[in-house]
Design an enzyme around this catalytic site. Sequence first.
Site, PDB file in Angstrom:
ATOM      1  N   VAL A  65       0.833  -1.202   0.000  1.00 37.65           N
ATOM      2  CA  VAL A  65       0.000   0.000   0.000  1.00 37.65           C
ATOM      3  C   VAL A  65       0.874   1.260   0.000  1.00 37.65           C
ATOM      4  CG1 VAL A  65      -1.923  -1.120   1.190  1.00 37.65           C
ATOM      5  CG2 VAL A  65      -0.210   0.071   2.524  1.00 37.65           C
ATOM      6  N   CYS A  66       0.293   2.335  -0.479  1.00 42.61           N
ATOM      7  CA  CYS A  66       0.916   3.654  -0.432  1.00 42.61           C
ATOM      8  C   CYS A  66      -0.212   4.666  -0.266  1.00 42.61           C
ATOM      9  CB  CYS A  66       1.747   3.916  -1.686  1.00 42.61           C
ATOM     10  SG  CYS A  66       0.769   4.041  -3.200  1.00 42.61           S
ATOM     11  N   ALA A  67       0.007   5.897  -0.638  1.00 39.97           N
ATOM     12  CA  ALA A  67      -1.029   6.916  -0.474  1.00 39.97           C
ATOM     13  C   ALA A  67      -2.160   6.752  -1.483  1.00 39.97           C
ATOM     14  CB  ALA A  67      -0.424   8.312  -0.598  1.00 39.97           C
ATOM     15  N   GLY A  69      -1.843   4.402  -4.522  1.00 41.12           N
ATOM     16  CA  GLY A  69      -1.765   3.174  -5.302  1.00 41.12           C
ATOM     17  C   GLY A  69      -0.673   3.175  -6.353  1.00 41.12           C
ATOM     18  N   THR A  93      -3.996   4.157   0.739  1.00 41.79           N
ATOM     19  CA  THR A  93      -4.499   4.483   2.071  1.00 41.79           C
ATOM     20  C   THR A  93      -5.636   5.496   1.990  1.00 41.79           C
ATOM     21  OG1 THR A  93      -2.281   4.086   2.931  1.00 41.79           O
ATOM     22  CG2 THR A  93      -3.792   5.240   4.379  1.00 41.79           C
TER      23      THR A  93
END
Length: 190
Positions: A65-67, A69, A93
């Site tokens: 995951v990241c901010a 995608g 996220t």
Amino acid sequence: MTTPTALTPAQTTARFGEFTVIDVRTPGEYATGHLPGAHNIPLDRLEEAADALKKAAQRTPLLIVCASGARSARGCAQLAAHGIDATTLEGGTAAWAGAGHEVERPAGARSTWPLDRQVRLAAGTLVLVGFLAGLAWTPAHWLSGAIGAGLVFSGVTNTCGMAAALAKLPHNQPPKNAVSFQETLLRLAA
């Protein structure tokens, strides 16, 4: 090796307990809020963590995951090159929190902008300064040209020197009580 897959927040919720969650944002971004139980392995250190991630992936599937995608999709591709299957969370996220799911925030954590937003602000500011300064002193227009060339290079190579530099700023560093990178690797490999 399979093609990395992407799951929506709803699909992820149904299977959340199956995953080892890896957050590839900077430590500062991670500290502002992350999926429950997520381990922080910044994207620029993913290669360094490949052995620990391979061991973790042998036990449970990896959810990257990241901010938003984008970085997690790049992370999945990097892991795939090492023969490690991983899934990404569509929308990152932000989509997870937007769907009303829990986000863990350490006590006292400060809120920082996502790194891509910091890059856009810095690049835009430098281009504007170069343009305005160029009205008074023509050679200052070269600043705008240099930033534009850097953005083109960043797009072509899928790297960003400005992001690497901004990631080193104090507000993008983990809080003093954060789990260290080495401790995270030990936890994943165990």
